[in-house]
Design a protein around this motif. Structure first.
Motif, PDB file in Angstrom:
ATOM      1  N   VAL A   1       0.815  -1.202   0.000  1.00  0.00           N
ATOM      2  CA  VAL A   1       0.000   0.000   0.000  1.00  0.00           C
ATOM      3  C   VAL A   1       0.859   1.267   0.000  1.00  0.00           C
ATOM      4  O   VAL A   1       0.546   2.202  -0.730  1.00  0.00           O
ATOM      5  N   PRO A   2       1.928   1.337   0.818  1.00  0.00           N
ATOM      6  CA  PRO A   2       2.720   2.574   0.784  1.00  0.00           C
ATOM      7  C   PRO A   2       3.233   2.935  -0.611  1.00  0.00           C
ATOM      8  O   PRO A   2       3.250   4.114  -0.977  1.00  0.00           O
ATOM      9  N   CYS A  10       1.116  11.225  -3.308  1.00  0.00           N
ATOM     10  CA  CYS A  10       0.808  11.686  -1.949  1.00  0.00           C
ATOM     11  C   CYS A  10       2.083  11.890  -1.140  1.00  0.00           C
ATOM     12  O   CYS A  10       3.105  11.263  -1.402  1.00  0.00           O
ATOM     13  N   ALA A  11       1.989  12.753  -0.143  1.00  0.00           N
ATOM     14  CA  ALA A  11       3.094  12.975   0.786  1.00  0.00           C
ATOM     15  C   ALA A  11       2.775  12.397   2.159  1.00  0.00           C
ATOM     16  O   ALA A  11       3.675  12.196   2.974  1.00  0.00           O
ATOM     17  N   PRO A  15      -3.601   5.701   7.238  1.00  0.00           N
ATOM     18  CA  PRO A  15      -4.398   4.474   7.283  1.00  0.00           C
ATOM     19  C   PRO A  15      -5.140   4.338   8.613  1.00  0.00           C
ATOM     20  O   PRO A  15      -4.783   4.975   9.607  1.00  0.00           O
ATOM     21  N   ASN A  16      -6.158   3.492   8.618  1.00  0.00           N
ATOM     22  CA  ASN A  16      -6.785   3.091   9.868  1.00  0.00           C
ATOM     23  C   ASN A  16      -5.728   2.344  10.670  1.00  0.00           C
ATOM     24  O   ASN A  16      -5.107   1.409  10.163  1.00  0.00           O
ATOM     25  N   ALA A  24       5.113  -1.746   7.655  1.00  0.00           N
ATOM     26  CA  ALA A  24       4.470  -0.821   6.716  1.00  0.00           C
ATOM     27  C   ALA A  24       4.844   0.627   7.042  1.00  0.00           C
ATOM     28  O   ALA A  24       5.042   1.442   6.134  1.00  0.00           O
ATOM     29  N   VAL A  25       4.950   0.944   8.338  1.00  0.00           N
ATOM     30  CA  VAL A  25       5.381   2.289   8.740  1.00  0.00           C
ATOM     31  C   VAL A  25       6.781   2.549   8.205  1.00  0.00           C
ATOM     32  O   VAL A  25       7.054   3.595   7.596  1.00  0.00           O
ATOM     33  N   ARG A  26       7.674   1.600   8.402  1.00  0.00           N
ATOM     34  CA  ARG A  26       9.065   1.754   7.946  1.00  0.00           C
ATOM     35  C   ARG A  26       9.129   1.903   6.418  1.00  0.00           C
ATOM     36  O   ARG A  26       9.881   2.731   5.903  1.00  0.00           O
TER      37      ARG A  26
END
Length: 82
Positions: A1-2, A10-11, A15-16, A24-26
């Motif tokens: 997704v990222p 997008c910048a 997400p929920n 995913a954050v990384r």
């Protein structure tokens, strides 16, 4: 997704938080995205996301997040008058 979020130009990725994990954050941050999950209302969830070093979070209870940040000696944003 990222990668899809980045490809869309997008910048920020918001997400929920229930569907977010640390890898995913990384990945998103490595792509230059800010990660700002929503709607994080429980202190334990807030603490986990802060530990993952998200760039911000959206909550219905900013006082809870402020308490967590204060307990961790983090810089606090200014309070806004009601």
């Amino acid at each position: 997704v990222p990668r899809l979020v980045k490809a869309a130009g997008c910048a920020i990725w918001s997400p929920n938080f229930r569907y977010l994990d640390e890898p995913a954050v990384r990945e998103a941050q490595a792509l230059g995205l800010q990660v700002i999950p929503w709607t994080v209302n429980q202190p334990a969830d807030m603490a986990r996301l802060v530990d993952w070093k998200v760039d911000g979070l959206i909550t219905d209870f900013p006082d809870r997040l402020r308490e967590l940040m204060q307990a961790r000696a983090m810089d606090l944003p200014p309070r806004y008058p009601r």
